[in-house]
Scaffold this motif. Sequence first.
Motif, PDB file in Angstrom:
ATOM      1  N   LEU A  92       0.734  -1.121  -0.218  1.00 27.44           N
ATOM      2  CA  LEU A  92       0.036  -0.047   0.044  1.00 27.44           C
ATOM      3  C   LEU A  92       0.901   1.230  -0.167  1.00 27.44           C
ATOM      4  CD1 LEU A  92      -3.068   0.974   0.329  1.00 27.44           C
ATOM      5  CD2 LEU A  92      -2.453   1.282   2.761  1.00 27.44           C
ATOM      6  N   LEU A  93       1.991   1.293   0.919  1.00 24.46           N
ATOM      7  CA  LEU A  93       2.684   2.480   0.873  1.00 24.46           C
ATOM      8  C   LEU A  93       3.578   2.690  -0.310  1.00 24.46           C
ATOM      9  CD1 LEU A  93       4.063   2.000   4.633  1.00 24.46           C
ATOM     10  CD2 LEU A  93       2.206   3.387   3.841  1.00 24.46           C
ATOM     11  N   MET A  94       3.750   1.892  -1.063  1.00 21.58           N
ATOM     12  CA  MET A  94       4.501   1.549  -2.182  1.00 21.58           C
ATOM     13  C   MET A  94       3.606   2.067  -3.451  1.00 21.58           C
ATOM     14  SD  MET A  94       7.619   1.181  -1.495  1.00 21.58           S
ATOM     15  CE  MET A  94       8.299   1.329  -3.136  1.00 21.58           C
ATOM     16  N   SER A  95       2.345   2.123  -3.473  1.00 20.37           N
ATOM     17  CA  SER A  95       1.469   2.574  -4.309  1.00 20.37           C
ATOM     18  C   SER A  95       1.437   4.165  -4.510  1.00 20.37           C
ATOM     19  CB  SER A  95      -0.140   2.459  -3.814  1.00 20.37           C
ATOM     20  OG  SER A  95      -0.159   0.871  -3.796  1.00 20.37           O
ATOM     21  N   ASN A  96       1.450   4.590  -5.769  1.00 24.30           N
ATOM     22  CA  ASN A  96       1.288   5.763  -6.111  1.00 24.30           C
ATOM     23  C   ASN A  96      -0.019   6.458  -5.715  1.00 24.30           C
ATOM     24  OD1 ASN A  96       4.046   6.408  -7.447  1.00 24.30           O
ATOM     25  ND2 ASN A  96       3.128   4.703  -8.511  1.00 24.30           N
ATOM     26  N   VAL A  97      -0.269   7.693  -5.156  1.00 23.21           N
ATOM     27  CA  VAL A  97      -1.626   8.170  -5.056  1.00 23.21           C
ATOM     28  C   VAL A  97      -1.853   8.817  -6.339  1.00 23.21           C
ATOM     29  CG1 VAL A  97      -2.967   9.433  -3.544  1.00 23.21           C
ATOM     30  CG2 VAL A  97      -1.184   8.344  -2.530  1.00 23.21           C
ATOM     31  N   THR A  98      -2.792   8.411  -7.140  1.00 20.04           N
ATOM     32  CA  THR A  98      -3.040   9.037  -8.369  1.00 20.04           C
ATOM     33  C   THR A  98      -4.744   8.925  -8.397  1.00 20.04           C
ATOM     34  OG1 THR A  98      -3.055   6.761  -9.588  1.00 20.04           O
ATOM     35  CG2 THR A  98      -0.978   8.076  -9.664  1.00 20.04           C
ATOM     36  N   PRO A  99      -5.376   9.345  -9.603  1.00 18.18           N
ATOM     37  CA  PRO A  99      -6.745   9.180  -9.459  1.00 18.18           C
ATOM     38  C   PRO A  99      -6.955   7.761  -9.685  1.00 18.18           C
ATOM     39  CG  PRO A  99      -5.992  11.032 -10.827  1.00 18.18           C
ATOM     40  CD  PRO A  99      -4.837  10.426 -10.344  1.00 18.18           C
TER      41      PRO A  99
END
Lengths: 289, 438
Positions: free
Chosen positions: B378-385
Amino acid sequence: MPRKYVPYVLLIPTFVIIGLFIYYPAVMTFQKALYKISPFGNRSFFVGLRNFENLFNSPSYSQEAFTTLIFVVASIAIGLTISLLFSLLLNEKVPGVGIFRTIVFSPYAVSPAIAGTLWSFLLNPVVGYVSYTLLRIFGIHSEWLTSYPLALIAVMVATIWQNLGFNIIFFLSGLQGIPNSYYEAAKIDGAGAVTRFFKITLPLLSPITFYLAIMDVVFTMFTSFGIIDIMTQGGPGNTTTTLIYRLYRDGFIYFNSGMASAESIVLILVMAVITFIYFKFVQRTVHYR
Amino acid sequence: MWRKVLTFGVLVVFAASFLLAAPVTIHFWHAMNGPLGAMVQKLVSEFNQTHTNIVVKADYAGSYSETLSKTIAAVKGGNPPDLVQIYDIGTQMMIDSGVIVPIQKFIDQDKTFDVNTLIPQVRGYYTVGGKLYSMPFNSSNPVIYYNKTLFEKAGLNPNDPPTTWEGFKEVAKKLTVKNADGKTVQYGFTSGLVGWFFEQYMAVQNALMFNNENGRAGRATKSAFDSPAGLRVFNFWNDMVQSGVMINGGPGWDNANGIFASQKAAMLLDSTSDVGMMLRQAKEGHFELGVMALPHPAGVPYGGVIIGGASIWMINTHNTMKEKAAWEFLKWLEQTEQQVQWSEGTGYFPINKNSLTKMMYQGFYAKHPQYLTTVFQLLMSNVTPATRGGLTGVFPKVRATIEQALSKTFDHAMTPAQALKWAQDQADSAIAEYNSLY
């Protein structure tokens, strides 16, 4: 003088309950079927008969109606035949018949949701007992719940199994109501077991059979959605979606109450036809002799 | 006469003081049953013991959709709960409901609560138009559980799981075992036919489900999943099923889970919230459990995963005292001790920075590396739309339609491209119908 009112006064509680829980919701359903309504009901627009128009123009709805027809007719025909066979066996005077009757009746005491769960376990493509046995003995790999038409058959099997007890109880009481003297007379006249069954048992069971057929229509059409929801969720590819399951999904999963109301109006009409048939044919023409 | 008046006056004051000091009762409906429900109940009783002026009454309201449908009925009946746990895809419906108070209102007023400590990937999902609408509570994401023992048997290195779809397919093939008659006795992979997984396969490719930036820049008016990315997912899933390396678990989660637990499949796509249960099953089945992050197609820029699960919404009761009390409870639930307790007891990960680091310092993740993957991914996920998740009021229907489309391809009733197009058309008309209400 006051006696005239007494019956009406006594009927009030019944009328209040029926009115509150049956007539009022039914009237509301007729009204809602003419509206387009947001999930929380904070927005609604009058759309006239457009919900019905959409419904009858939707290819999936006619497909679901057809599925329902197959599901209801096949479940009842097969279900009643099996129940009758079981009842004939259970009507024999063998030791321990009470135990067998209890065992056969027990599925009826299980709720549809539990029945669905049980059958899902049994039919699991890899670890289910049914699939495992088929694979070991016949070398057949079967994906019961995820391929057509196996899924529809699986749902029918579960429905028939669940309703078996109800049918058998009625058939048994019907069988026990047939006087033994008829059979004795037939035997003296030289009728074999098969002739006795078709000439005596079957005709004399006809009122019960008609009654059960009507009750089973109601059961398979309206109560079956629990089993479908657990076992297939209407899939694969909508092939096990019946009219009642579609109604449940539109109303309680998609929160489209306008559409769901229109669908229940359609079902009310279907029910009206069944009730008409029941009163017209079952109650009048078929009677005990 | 005066004595009577005096007595009456004293009585009134006495009664009034009782009423004023009476604790505020908050009704909280949740959708957690079994051990999860017991955990919620435990947290609630702890809160009630430590807060004498507030009584929280927690009630299990059924599954996620049952809870939503009961809430709708309660709102219409004029007797809604104060707090209700609503699933991820109910977000747009709740925003449109007109009966909720966005919790941003309290965050703006209450300086003791720092919203920035919430994990960005979690906050991102429930933040719409710059406002945090509901309090994140139980968050999860998808991972692949795998049987390390079967990996070793197949001559694969259990500590080097694949990271791409291509590698994943290879591994799944090697893990598929057939007997002398050519019947498959062990599958490489299994998963339930769950629409949520489609959304996740899209998110790892950073691909959108709906237009208008996934419905986050404005109301989504059309779906966007009939795209090269969407087709890639359909082909990937369908190829795995048709080639016989994957067994389709069918609707829901339980069947696929049963297949994996009985070691008839070596890998399973499931939610992180089941990590505790998976560990127990592995122990009972005497195999070693590995958890890998969701692979993504090679050569496609990585996006991330979307959080699933649910959040807690505040229903507008037009009662400031109740709202304040409800906010106190929500704030308390987010505190470190409660989050650590919740996470360790369930497998849902803690949703704020301090709880996460505390669990790390205490050695929880060293002791349970399987839990680490769930958070790490989760933490390695980019926060994008794309990874903040799609928003539409008809999401339950969209999800079900995609499930139908997939099973149509498995049954050869449609090609993957046809099925995707069909699903997109269905979704578009549902979205148009919903939007015409607002």
